[in-house]
Design a protein around this motif. Sequence first.
Motif, PDB file in Angstrom:
ATOM      1  N   LEU A  31      -3.189  10.494  37.026  1.00 13.90           N
ATOM      2  CA  LEU A  31      -2.805  10.623  38.434  1.00 13.90           C
ATOM      3  C   LEU A  31      -3.381  11.895  39.047  1.00 13.90           C
ATOM      4  N   GLY A  32      -3.597  12.926  38.245  1.00  9.99           N
ATOM      5  CA  GLY A  32      -4.200  14.155  38.759  1.00  9.99           C
ATOM      6  C   GLY A  32      -5.663  13.995  39.120  1.00  9.99           C
ATOM      7  N   LEU A  33      -6.334  12.967  38.561  1.00  8.53           N
ATOM      8  CA  LEU A  33      -7.760  12.762  38.837  1.00  8.53           C
ATOM      9  C   LEU A  33      -8.021  12.398  40.287  1.00  8.53           C
ATOM     10  N   VAL A  34      -7.027  11.829  40.971  1.00  8.02           N
ATOM     11  CA  VAL A  34      -7.265  11.388  42.348  1.00  8.02           C
ATOM     12  C   VAL A  34      -7.520  12.565  43.281  1.00  8.02           C
ATOM     13  N   ALA A  77      -5.627  18.187  48.225  1.00  9.28           N
ATOM     14  CA  ALA A  77      -5.530  19.249  47.220  1.00  9.28           C
ATOM     15  C   ALA A  77      -6.167  20.544  47.711  1.00  9.28           C
ATOM     16  N   GLU A  78      -7.310  20.431  48.409  1.00  8.64           N
ATOM     17  CA  GLU A  78      -7.979  21.631  48.908  1.00  8.64           C
ATOM     18  C   GLU A  78      -7.136  22.321  49.976  1.00  8.64           C
ATOM     19  N   ALA A  79      -6.522  21.532  50.862  1.00  4.01           N
ATOM     20  CA  ALA A  79      -5.671  22.129  51.898  1.00  4.01           C
ATOM     21  C   ALA A  79      -4.479  22.826  51.268  1.00  4.01           C
ATOM     22  N   ALA A  80      -3.858  22.205  50.257  1.00  2.85           N
ATOM     23  CA  ALA A  80      -2.721  22.833  49.585  1.00  2.85           C
ATOM     24  C   ALA A  80      -3.152  24.115  48.884  1.00  2.85           C
ATOM     25  N   ALA A  81      -4.326  24.094  48.257  1.00  2.00           N
ATOM     26  CA  ALA A  81      -4.803  25.293  47.556  1.00  2.00           C
ATOM     27  C   ALA A  81      -5.080  26.428  48.530  1.00  2.00           C
ATOM     28  N   ARG A  82      -5.649  26.101  49.711  1.00  2.46           N
ATOM     29  CA  ARG A  82      -5.904  27.145  50.697  1.00  2.46           C
ATOM     30  C   ARG A  82      -4.610  27.808  51.147  1.00  2.46           C
ATOM     31  N   LEU A  83      -3.520  27.060  51.087  1.00  2.00           N
ATOM     32  CA  LEU A  83      -2.220  27.585  51.506  1.00  2.00           C
ATOM     33  C   LEU A  83      -1.403  28.092  50.326  1.00  2.00           C
ATOM     34  N   ARG A  84      -2.086  28.297  49.189  1.00  2.00           N
ATOM     35  CA  ARG A  84      -1.446  28.788  47.963  1.00  2.00           C
ATOM     36  C   ARG A  84      -0.352  27.830  47.488  1.00  2.00           C
ATOM     37  N   GLY A  85      -0.619  26.540  47.649  1.00  2.00           N
ATOM     38  CA  GLY A  85       0.339  25.530  47.236  1.00  2.00           C
ATOM     39  C   GLY A  85      -0.278  24.552  46.261  1.00  2.00           C
ATOM     40  N   ARG A  86       0.360  23.384  46.129  1.00  2.00           N
ATOM     41  CA  ARG A  86      -0.093  22.392  45.154  1.00  2.00           C
ATOM     42  C   ARG A  86       0.255  21.000  45.656  1.00  2.00           C
ATOM     43  N   ALA A  87      -0.446  19.998  45.117  1.00  2.00           N
ATOM     44  CA  ALA A  87      -0.203  18.597  45.462  1.00  2.00           C
ATOM     45  C   ALA A  87      -0.102  17.785  44.184  1.00  2.00           C
ATOM     46  N   ARG A  88       0.767  16.771  44.199  1.00  2.00           N
ATOM     47  CA  ARG A  88       0.974  15.960  42.997  1.00  2.00           C
ATOM     48  C   ARG A  88       1.256  14.519  43.398  1.00  2.00           C
ATOM     49  N   LEU A  89       0.681  13.571  42.638  1.00  2.00           N
ATOM     50  CA  LEU A  89       0.933  12.143  42.836  1.00  2.00           C
ATOM     51  C   LEU A  89       1.844  11.647  41.724  1.00  2.00           C
ATOM     52  N   ARG A  90       2.888  10.880  42.112  1.00  2.00           N
ATOM     53  CA  ARG A  90       3.806  10.313  41.131  1.00  2.00           C
ATOM     54  C   ARG A  90       4.012   8.832  41.447  1.00  2.00           C
ATOM     55  N   ARG A  91       4.483   8.102  40.437  1.00  2.00           N
ATOM     56  CA  ARG A  91       4.914   6.732  40.682  1.00  2.00           C
ATOM     57  C   ARG A  91       6.305   6.764  41.289  1.00  2.00           C
ATOM     58  N   ALA A  92       6.490   5.990  42.366  1.00  2.00           N
ATOM     59  CA  ALA A  92       7.810   5.912  42.975  1.00  2.00           C
ATOM     60  C   ALA A  92       8.628   4.837  42.264  1.00  2.00           C
ATOM     61  N   GLN A  93       9.918   4.977  42.320  1.00  2.00           N
ATOM     62  CA  GLN A  93      10.813   3.999  41.707  1.00  2.00           C
ATOM     63  C   GLN A  93      11.610   3.266  42.786  1.00  2.00           C
ATOM     64  N   GLY A 120       5.818   1.628  44.098  1.00  2.00           N
ATOM     65  CA  GLY A 120       5.120   2.406  45.115  1.00  2.00           C
ATOM     66  C   GLY A 120       4.574   3.712  44.586  1.00  2.00           C
ATOM     67  N   ALA A 121       4.156   4.552  45.505  1.00  2.00           N
ATOM     68  CA  ALA A 121       3.553   5.838  45.186  1.00  2.00           C
ATOM     69  C   ALA A 121       4.276   6.937  45.944  1.00  2.00           C
ATOM     70  N   ASP A 122       4.226   8.127  45.379  1.00  2.00           N
ATOM     71  CA  ASP A 122       4.939   9.266  45.955  1.00  2.00           C
ATOM     72  C   ASP A 122       4.041  10.494  45.803  1.00  2.00           C
ATOM     73  N   VAL A 123       3.582  11.051  46.929  1.00  2.00           N
ATOM     74  CA  VAL A 123       2.754  12.260  46.907  1.00  2.00           C
ATOM     75  C   VAL A 123       3.590  13.413  47.445  1.00  2.00           C
ATOM     76  N   VAL A 124       3.644  14.496  46.673  1.00  2.00           N
ATOM     77  CA  VAL A 124       4.425  15.668  47.054  1.00  2.00           C
ATOM     78  C   VAL A 124       3.476  16.843  47.237  1.00  2.00           C
ATOM     79  N   VAL A 125       3.550  17.480  48.389  1.00  2.00           N
ATOM     80  CA  VAL A 125       2.762  18.686  48.671  1.00  2.00           C
ATOM     81  C   VAL A 125       3.755  19.831  48.895  1.00  2.00           C
ATOM     82  N   VAL A 126       3.583  20.891  48.118  1.00  2.00           N
ATOM     83  CA  VAL A 126       4.473  22.052  48.215  1.00  2.00           C
ATOM     84  C   VAL A 126       3.626  23.267  48.580  1.00  2.00           C
ATOM     85  N   VAL A 127       3.963  23.919  49.685  1.00  2.00           N
ATOM     86  CA  VAL A 127       3.250  25.133  50.095  1.00  2.00           C
ATOM     87  C   VAL A 127       4.283  26.196  50.460  1.00  2.00           C
ATOM     88  N   PRO A 128       3.998  27.445  50.146  1.00  2.00           N
ATOM     89  CA  PRO A 128       4.957  28.504  50.495  1.00  2.00           C
ATOM     90  C   PRO A 128       4.982  28.755  51.994  1.00  2.00           C
TER      91      PRO A 128
END
Length: 747
Positions: A407-410, A435-451, A454-462
């Motif tokens: 999932l990280g390969l996407v 991922a690039e936008a999150a990195a520029r903001l000192r954050g991170r992005a992750r893709l997960r399987r939803a239950q 479906g799919a669930d993408v989480v972007v966390v930035v400070p």
Amino acid sequence: MDLRAMLLAAFEAEHREHLGAIRAALAAAREGGNADWNDVFRRAHSLKGAARACDLSAIEEIAHRLETLFDRIVEGAHPLDAATLAAVTLALDRIEGMAANLAETPDPPLPQDAAAALDRCLAAEPAAPPAPEALPGPEAQAPAVPEPAPEPALSVLRIASDDVEGLSRAVHGLALALQGQDEIGSTLAALDADGRFLRRTADALRERSGEVAALARRLREAGDPGAGLLEATLDLVRRLDGEMRTMVRGVSALTRDQHRSAGAIELAARRLREDADRLLLVPAETVFGGYGRMVREIAREAGLPVEVKLQGLDLPIDRGLLQALKDPVLHLLRNAVSHGAEPPEERRARGKPEAMTVTLTLAVRGGDLVLNVRDDGRGPDIARIVETARRQGLIAPDARPTTREALGLVFVPGFSTADKVDRLSGRGVGLSVVAEAAARLRGRARLRRAQPSGADVVVVVPLSAARRPLLLVEAGGQVYGLPGSAAARLLRLPAAEIAPVAGVPSARLPVDGRDVVVPVVPLAGLLGGATALPVEEGWVRAVLLRSGTDLCLAAVDRLVDVRASLVGPAPPIGAESGLFSGTVLLGEETPALVLDPAGLVARAGEISGRLAASPAPAAPGARKRRPTILVVDDSITTRTLEKSILEAQGYRVFVCVDGEDALDRLRRDGPEVDLVVADVEMPRLDGFGLLQAIKADPGLTRLPVILMTSRGDPADIRRGLDLGADAYITKQKFDQRELLDTIGQLL
């Protein structure tokens, strides 16, 4: 601003408020909850009046139809069925679309599809009110209960965002200007110290005055004419002592007052700056509010039924942070529809609702902004992701990645499983932009399987990544950012007063109550560029930088601006130099480096003597034909910065995003290119593969190639040189002067 422009500005905020309330009521109705349909009716009526005031006849007509339909719903004369919900949703989307495009289409035509859908609802025979328990709409409400007393309304004043930005810049400029109080305080402290010294001298002189008076009496008794002169001098000394004591007391009082007022002003300025920055917080709805309409429109064009839910858009977030996430979020929503939406019959077979639901949620957790895009579609296809990664050379043919690794390969640049490039698939650029936008903001992005699906993408930035006050300066033809807190003082120094001290150009300044000699070093020279002081009409502009007890005057070409800006992470270029602390996007999405004051002061201490004696390098632009350099890097920040550095030295620059793109450019424009600067780690075709292809092509084999990468392992360096690279520069140890010198030697 004319009257209609003022009305349109008010309509921009008002229509969003009304549409949001109506959509919230529709969402509650879909889920079987209660909704205040009288309020919905009033909002449609208000929307119609606002559109009429702005002479927006198409919006007024659609709002009138909505008002009529809601009136029937309130009276129980029309059911809130699926067809009605679809018609209202389409009408709201068309109103939002017309309002969003008023700059291009000031007088939009009536949207025929929305008008026809509403007319079909209004033409239906009025239905008898069904039993309350059978209604999903307003009649299925609980018995009326006394409403709680309304809370006091919050007074809201709408202000243009440009005005708020201007206020913030002015406040930060004021904060920098008030730093001049330190210089005044230092000067007064020095005067106070001199006054105390004079007072001690006067005290010693007063102790001797008795002896002088006795001598004058003896001289007078002896008839010596010098007695009168001595007595007059003694009287003058006494008056001078009194005036001097009064002056010293005044300077001491002024010093105390200045110290107190400077502290009060600093506190007030800090509070004002915090309040001004707080004004830059806006509801997330102002940026993301229109995304529901856009995604529904894209899904309609593809014939896919999709419902979009937007949650948490009332959160106040820094507007710059929201703007930085604007495109990535839209890409995520579009990607959810492109890769997740199933045909209605397939969803029914799986026991799902016919329409896929895509939900955008914003929340604040601790010091982070958490952005979540979730759908209940088909979910990520792990096998297809792995196969695509193998085909694109991102993983080894025999690799067996875990689910999380797959999932990280996407998020790898260039990765996309889209079968075709179209509006729905986001042009096949993949999720690397997220991922690039999150990195520029000192954050991170992750893709997960939803239950359960479906799919669930989480972007966390400070949230702290939002804005930092920056002083923008120009040096060597490029703009750089300095943290506002690092600029101890902004100065215009007379060039005639800058004199060499131990061979280093220096200036004498009052700092912390004492005169100190501070080296004056050109900022461009600290960064590897020209080493001559930039003098304009006899003056040198400089920024006083402080690192601990060390000081440095960085001479610049000009002071550009003071602004609060989003600061992303530092690029890999020059990571080990300690000179760069981040990047910032200026106008037209042009990145600029944010400098580290501590690194600059340390570099000044190391090379100031050498800089004073070294001549400025000749500009490559003096050649008859400007050499052309091809820059190849998958990072937009890195390649743009390299392009800026080279163009500032007079080179013509082409840029490419990876090796395949570079080969296409060289095969088309090869004779125009004089040298290639390429990254190593790139999607599709890396730097080593590009180098091999260049050296294998008879028409390109003599083309000089510089590999510049973060891979500094000796084995990688040997491999690059063995493949024919003319130079290998590691980004961590990057020095602008080294790159320019290397290019100069090869050309």
